[in-house]
Design an enzyme around this catalytic site. Sequence first.
Site, PDB file in Angstrom:
ATOM      1  N   CYS A  98      84.237   4.262  48.442  1.00 43.99           N
ATOM      2  CA  CYS A  98      83.195   4.299  49.467  1.00 43.99           C
ATOM      3  C   CYS A  98      82.894   5.756  49.830  1.00 43.99           C
ATOM      4  O   CYS A  98      83.785   6.603  49.889  1.00 43.99           O
ATOM      5  CB  CYS A  98      83.581   3.478  50.688  1.00 43.99           C
ATOM      6  N   GLU A  99      81.626   6.001  50.049  1.00 42.67           N
ATOM      7  CA  GLU A  99      81.217   7.377  50.303  1.00 42.67           C
ATOM      8  C   GLU A  99      81.511   7.812  51.735  1.00 42.67           C
ATOM      9  O   GLU A  99      81.364   8.980  52.064  1.00 42.67           O
ATOM     10  CB  GLU A  99      79.736   7.564  49.972  1.00 42.67           C
ATOM     11  N   HIS A 100      81.932   6.883  52.568  1.00 39.90           N
ATOM     12  CA  HIS A 100      82.234   7.248  53.954  1.00 39.90           C
ATOM     13  C   HIS A 100      83.678   7.678  54.137  1.00 39.90           C
ATOM     14  O   HIS A 100      83.964   8.531  54.971  1.00 39.90           O
ATOM     15  CB  HIS A 100      81.921   6.075  54.891  1.00 39.90           C
ATOM     16  N   HIS A 101      84.590   7.062  53.391  1.00 38.70           N
ATOM     17  CA  HIS A 101      86.020   7.366  53.571  1.00 38.70           C
ATOM     18  C   HIS A 101      86.702   7.792  52.273  1.00 38.70           C
ATOM     19  O   HIS A 101      87.876   8.150  52.289  1.00 38.70           O
ATOM     20  CB  HIS A 101      86.747   6.148  54.139  1.00 38.70           C
ATOM     21  N   GLN A 139      78.200  -0.120  48.733  1.00 37.71           N
ATOM     22  CA  GLN A 139      78.038  -1.323  47.905  1.00 37.71           C
ATOM     23  C   GLN A 139      76.559  -1.680  47.757  1.00 37.71           C
ATOM     24  O   GLN A 139      76.112  -2.100  46.688  1.00 37.71           O
ATOM     25  CB  GLN A 139      78.828  -2.480  48.531  1.00 37.71           C
ATOM     26  N   HIS A 167      86.661  -3.727  50.739  1.00 38.41           N
ATOM     27  CA  HIS A 167      86.588  -2.299  51.050  1.00 38.41           C
ATOM     28  C   HIS A 167      87.902  -1.889  51.703  1.00 38.41           C
ATOM     29  O   HIS A 167      88.229  -2.365  52.784  1.00 38.41           O
ATOM     30  CB  HIS A 167      85.425  -2.029  52.000  1.00 38.41           C
ATOM     31  N   CYS A 169      88.593   0.658  53.171  1.00 38.98           N
ATOM     32  CA  CYS A 169      88.381   1.303  54.477  1.00 38.98           C
ATOM     33  C   CYS A 169      88.316   0.265  55.596  1.00 38.98           C
ATOM     34  O   CYS A 169      88.510   0.589  56.763  1.00 38.98           O
ATOM     35  CB  CYS A 169      87.137   2.188  54.470  1.00 38.98           C
TER      36      CYS A 169
END
Length: 206
Positions: A98-101, A139, A167, A169
């Site tokens: 995931c590009e956030h975490h 996603q 996920h 995260c």
Amino acid sequence: MDDQRGPLPDPGPNSALPGRRPSRADAEQAVRTLIRWAGDDPDREGLADTPSRVAKAYHEFFRGYAESPENVLGRVFEEVGGYDDAVIVRDIRLESHCEHHMVPIVGSAHIGYLPGSRVVGISKLARLVDVYAKRLQTQETMTAQIADALQKAIEPRGVGVIISARHMCMTTRGVHKTDSITVTCRLLGSFRDDDRLRREFMRLAE
Ligand SMILES: [Zn+2]
């Protein structure tokens, strides 16, 4: 020369990276910083090789930046031999981050298309998933990217992509919803407009 320590290949034209790519030494130094940030000593014996291992793992996790859908789908098979029903491949293993975490997204992709004049080898659909999964992702974005790339490459009468994934995260941090599965879907052409085809395909995600 130990090629594990050599420079990584160029990330390729699909990389979103502006400017110069950091060196491997830069990357390893950044991992040492993160270890210290976590509260451990990067020089203790068990962690001594970790920065180099992490850099190597990143090479694998994010190899999609060096690939393109054109390369993967380049050789399409024009001959459909009268077959004109849907081709559906389900349960293609998907591993992304995931590009956030920057933690794993793990799940399955199901891909369907209704051939026009071209078909594509089934293993190439799995490779197409990796072109986009092996990047920093959401996603929703990778679902759309896979569908749009397939549509562009072989111009079928319809495309459907469903991804169902966990996920990390969400399961290992934050809200700790260990059982939640996220389902995303993109339907194009007949997969969107034909009720029978859409229902048949959507059943895959259940
Ligand atoms: Zn996340």
